[in-house]
Design a protein around this motif. Structure first.
Motif, PDB file in Angstrom:
ATOM      1  N   GLN A 117       0.828  -1.210   0.000  1.00 29.03           N
ATOM      2  CA  GLN A 117       0.000   0.000   0.000  1.00 29.03           C
ATOM      3  C   GLN A 117       0.863   1.262   0.000  1.00 29.03           C
ATOM      4  OE1 GLN A 117      -2.494  -0.934   3.452  1.00 29.03           O
ATOM      5  NE2 GLN A 117      -4.284  -0.991   2.114  1.00 29.03           N
ATOM      6  N   ASN A 118       1.931   1.263   0.793  1.00 29.94           N
ATOM      7  CA  ASN A 118       2.817   2.427   0.840  1.00 29.94           C
ATOM      8  C   ASN A 118       3.549   2.622  -0.481  1.00 29.94           C
ATOM      9  OD1 ASN A 118       2.180   3.083   3.485  1.00 29.94           O
ATOM     10  ND2 ASN A 118       3.777   1.770   4.342  1.00 29.94           N
ATOM     11  N   PHE A 119       3.941   1.503  -1.100  1.00 28.66           N
ATOM     12  CA  PHE A 119       4.634   1.605  -2.381  1.00 28.66           C
ATOM     13  C   PHE A 119       3.713   2.188  -3.449  1.00 28.66           C
ATOM     14  CE2 PHE A 119       6.045   0.035  -6.501  1.00 28.66           C
ATOM     15  CZ  PHE A 119       7.400   0.351  -6.473  1.00 28.66           C
ATOM     16  N   VAL A 120       2.462   1.726  -3.467  1.00 26.42           N
ATOM     17  CA  VAL A 120       1.490   2.245  -4.442  1.00 26.42           C
ATOM     18  C   VAL A 120       1.233   3.728  -4.200  1.00 26.42           C
ATOM     19  CG1 VAL A 120      -0.917   2.116  -5.206  1.00 26.42           C
ATOM     20  CG2 VAL A 120       0.384   0.012  -4.825  1.00 26.42           C
ATOM     21  N   LYS A 121       1.142   4.104  -2.934  1.00 23.63           N
ATOM     22  CA  LYS A 121       0.887   5.506  -2.588  1.00 23.63           C
ATOM     23  C   LYS A 121       2.029   6.412  -3.033  1.00 23.63           C
ATOM     24  CE  LYS A 121      -0.389   8.439   1.350  1.00 23.63           C
ATOM     25  NZ  LYS A 121      -0.655   8.464   2.811  1.00 23.63           N
ATOM     26  N   GLU A 122       3.262   5.943  -2.866  1.00 18.83           N
ATOM     27  CA  GLU A 122       4.429   6.761  -3.182  1.00 18.83           C
ATOM     28  C   GLU A 122       4.878   6.621  -4.644  1.00 18.83           C
ATOM     29  OE1 GLU A 122       7.398   5.593  -0.413  1.00 18.83           O
ATOM     30  OE2 GLU A 122       6.243   6.223   1.357  1.00 18.83           O
ATOM     31  N   ASN A 123       4.525   5.518  -5.274  1.00 16.88           N
ATOM     32  CA  ASN A 123       4.962   5.261  -6.660  1.00 16.88           C
ATOM     33  C   ASN A 123       3.782   4.730  -7.474  1.00 16.88           C
ATOM     34  OD1 ASN A 123       8.130   5.372  -6.114  1.00 16.88           O
ATOM     35  ND2 ASN A 123       7.208   4.057  -4.549  1.00 16.88           N
ATOM     36  N   PHE A 124       2.764   5.540  -7.593  1.00 20.73           N
ATOM     37  CA  PHE A 124       1.504   5.056  -8.153  1.00 20.73           C
ATOM     38  C   PHE A 124       1.663   4.511  -9.579  1.00 20.73           C
ATOM     39  CE2 PHE A 124      -2.668   5.776 -10.231  1.00 20.73           C
ATOM     40  CZ  PHE A 124      -3.426   4.919  -9.450  1.00 20.73           C
ATOM     41  N   PHE A 125       2.234   5.309 -10.459  1.00 22.83           N
ATOM     42  CA  PHE A 125       2.332   4.886 -11.860  1.00 22.83           C
ATOM     43  C   PHE A 125       3.323   3.737 -12.035  1.00 22.83           C
ATOM     44  CE2 PHE A 125       0.769   9.283 -12.243  1.00 22.83           C
ATOM     45  CZ  PHE A 125      -0.368   9.032 -12.988  1.00 22.83           C
TER      46      PHE A 125
END
Length: 227
Positions: free
Chosen positions: A39-47
């Motif tokens: 979840q944190n990775f998606v939030k910080e590196n969405f694309f």
């Protein structure tokens, strides 16, 4: 020489997957253990996360790795219903198409042996109307997904019909599994483990009703075929 290049690349990808034991991460346990990290990775590196998820899903389908349902549910968990379904449908279609093309190479003979008796069981259907028969097989899970990906390559199905029938046919099932993923997120947030009680959130109840309807389709299909 040209045929050896894609086979060599495929061999390298397969070797990397099993060397790093990447397929073992396609489990619900791994999803639950790494949920905050993801979840944190998606939030910080969405694309970037979208690209990575799409790529991993394509490879999983192309190599017929177990864990397709987990990947679909993860798509809903990380990206929501609409984007998650779009990514799953697109990646699954591309992965299946790659497997279709791989079956046309020198690996085709080995893959045809894996298809085994399924090939003859499905031959008549593809001869009558390849597009609608494949569309039915995508909508109604009469045969394993891996087999349905492979057999059309050996029975002369046009790649255009294969891609279109696959894309349209997997949308309903993908939507259901991605919807399950949106409900599992609420279970993770409460710190609960999977159980009959904790999994029955409103979102998952809706998804389970959808799965129930899908599971009845083979019965309906066989009834109309018989009569």
């Amino acid at each position: 020489m040209k045929k050896l290049v894609p086979l060599g690349i495929l061999g390298i990808v397969i070797a990397l997957v099993y060397a790093f034991d990447l397929h073992s991460y396609l489990t619900f346990e791994a999803l639950q253990e790494n949920r905050l990290l993801l979840q944190n990775f998606v939030k910080e590196n969405f694309f970037v996360s979208i690209i990575l998820f799409f790529f991993i899903y394509v490879i999983a389908v192309a190599l017929s790795l177990p864990g397709g349902a987990v990947m679909s549910i993860t798509g809903g968990f990380l990206f929501g219903t609409i984007l998650g379904t779009s990514l799953v449908v697109g990646a699954a279609t591309l992965g299946a198409t790659l497997l279709f093309l791989i079956a046309k190479t020198a690996l085709g003979e080995m893959l045809q042996q894996k298809a085994g008796p399924w090939l003859e069981k499905m031959r008549k259907g593809f001869q009558n109307n390849a597009f609608f028969y494949l569309l039915t097989l995508r909508l109604v899970p009469l045969f394993p997904f891996f087999i349905v990906n492979l057999v059309p390559a050996f029975l002369g199905v046009k790649i255009r019909d294969y891609i279109l029938a696959t894309f349209i046919g997997i949308i309903p099932g993908s939507f259901v599994f991605v919807s399950v993923g949106t409900g599992i997120g609420s279970i993770f947030d409460r710190g609960e483990t999977f159980s009959a009680h904790s999994i029955l959130t409103p979102e998952i109840l809706i998804a389970l009703v959808g799965l129930g309807i899908l599971s009845l389709l083979p019965v309906v299909f066989k009834y109309f075929k018989k009569h």
